[in-house]
Design a protein around this motif. Structure first.
Motif, PDB file in Angstrom:
ATOM      1  N   UNK A 207       0.964  -1.336   0.283  1.00 43.47           N
ATOM      2  CA  UNK A 207       0.672   0.155  -0.034  1.00 43.47           C
ATOM      3  C   UNK A 207       0.850   1.544   0.417  1.00 43.47           C
ATOM      4  N   UNK A 208       1.641   1.076   0.860  1.00 45.39           N
ATOM      5  CA  UNK A 208       2.863   2.541   1.172  1.00 45.39           C
ATOM      6  C   UNK A 208       3.118   2.365  -0.352  1.00 45.39           C
ATOM      7  N   UNK A 209       3.905   1.566  -0.867  1.00 41.87           N
ATOM      8  CA  UNK A 209       4.679   1.589  -2.428  1.00 41.87           C
ATOM      9  C   UNK A 209       3.830   1.983  -3.725  1.00 41.87           C
ATOM     10  N   UNK A 212       3.270   5.721  -2.812  1.00 42.65           N
ATOM     11  CA  UNK A 212       4.551   7.134  -3.413  1.00 42.65           C
ATOM     12  C   UNK A 212       5.130   6.322  -4.790  1.00 42.65           C
ATOM     13  N   UNK A 213       4.428   5.343  -5.235  1.00 44.27           N
ATOM     14  CA  UNK A 213       4.284   5.647  -6.809  1.00 44.27           C
ATOM     15  C   UNK A 213       3.822   6.680  -7.106  1.00 44.27           C
ATOM     16  N   UNK A 214       2.886   6.465  -6.860  1.00 47.16           N
ATOM     17  CA  UNK A 214       1.786   7.759  -7.075  1.00 47.16           C
ATOM     18  C   UNK A 214       2.094   8.957  -7.108  1.00 47.16           C
ATOM     19  N   UNK A 220       6.470  13.449 -11.202  1.00 46.48           N
ATOM     20  CA  UNK A 220       6.272  13.436 -13.194  1.00 46.48           C
ATOM     21  C   UNK A 220       5.853  14.397 -14.009  1.00 46.48           C
ATOM     22  N   UNK A 221       4.798  14.020 -14.310  1.00 45.06           N
ATOM     23  CA  UNK A 221       3.896  14.761 -14.289  1.00 45.06           C
ATOM     24  C   UNK A 221       3.441  15.924 -14.626  1.00 45.06           C
ATOM     25  N   UNK A 222       3.818  16.546 -13.136  1.00 44.16           N
ATOM     26  CA  UNK A 222       3.901  18.097 -12.975  1.00 44.16           C
ATOM     27  C   UNK A 222       5.320  18.476 -13.892  1.00 44.16           C
TER      28      UNK A 222
END
Length: 230
Positions: A207-209, A212-214, A220-222
């Motif tokens: 869940x934490x991973x 963090x990925x999100x 990255x998108x920003x």
């Protein structure tokens, strides 16, 4: 994937333990029943032996009295025999045994203390000889019956002792196996607890991973959008 496997192993081990418990109960009941059979047979054998001892002793005594009477009569010493203890035993035989009326009357007359029995007559000797022969047959039959009872008793005890030995060995073996299964169940439950803990930790880590990925993907998108604007 490991948790269902462990749970299945626990169920199987618990089922085996329950089966061993029932088998132990059955073996103990079988052993106890065999012991009770031996005890019952032993009491019956003791009773039979006592009855045989009493019967054979009485028959031997009575046969001996007949033999002494016959010997005395053949030697012309019937009067002297009537004064002995054997004569009284023979009187008891005449009273207690199932005899035809005539034979009983002849022997009763002979055994009377006032008897004027003539030694030259063989009638009493013949009746006593037949009486002795009948009692010897009874003694022989009693001895054969006693031998048969002993053989039957020994066979039963031998068979029951084998049952007791087999049940005892089975109990010892299954008690040991039951202990092993109990340990296996404890270990499996510990393994299940460890696997459940690990699953919880791994789920939390996942869940934490994902979080963090999100976040990383958003950042990255920003940055990508900012570069495009530049």
């Amino acid at each position: 994937a490991r948790i269902p496997e462990i749970e299945s192993d626990i169920t199987e081990a618990q089922s085996l333990k329950a089966q061993l418990d029932q088998e132990l109960k059955d073996h103990k009941a079988s052993r106890q029943a065999a012991k009770e059979s031996i005890d019952s047979a032993t009491k019956q054998r003791e009773k039979q032996a006592a009855e045989f001892a009493a019967e054979s002793s009485e028959l031997k005594t009575n046969i001996g009295a007949c033999k002494q009477a016959i010997t005395a009569l053949r030697k012309g010493m019937g009067g002297a025999f009537l004064q002995t203890g054997q004569a009284q035993k023979l009187r008891n035989v005449v009273i207690s045994r199932n005899m035809d009326r005539y034979s009983r009357s002849v022997l009763t007359d002979f055994l009377s203390t006032n008897s004027q029995y003539a030694p030259v007559s063989g009638e009493v000797t013949g009746i006593l000889s037949q009486l002795q022969e009948d009692m010897e047959k009874e003694l022989d039959e009693a001895m054969k019956a006693e031998d048969a009872a002993i053989t039957e008793f020994e066979a039963l005890v031998s068979a029951k002792e084998k049952e007791i030995q087999a049940a005892t060995e089975a109990i010892e073996t299954k008690l040991e196996r039951k202990g092993q299964v109990a340990v296996e169940i404890v270990n499996l439950k510990n393994d299940l607890e460890d696997a459940q803990d690990a699953l919880g930790e791994d789920t939390q880590f996942l869940m934490e991973l994902k979080k963090n990925c999100a976040n990383a993907e958003g950042e990255y998108d920003a940055r990508k959008a900012s570069r495009q604007e530049e």
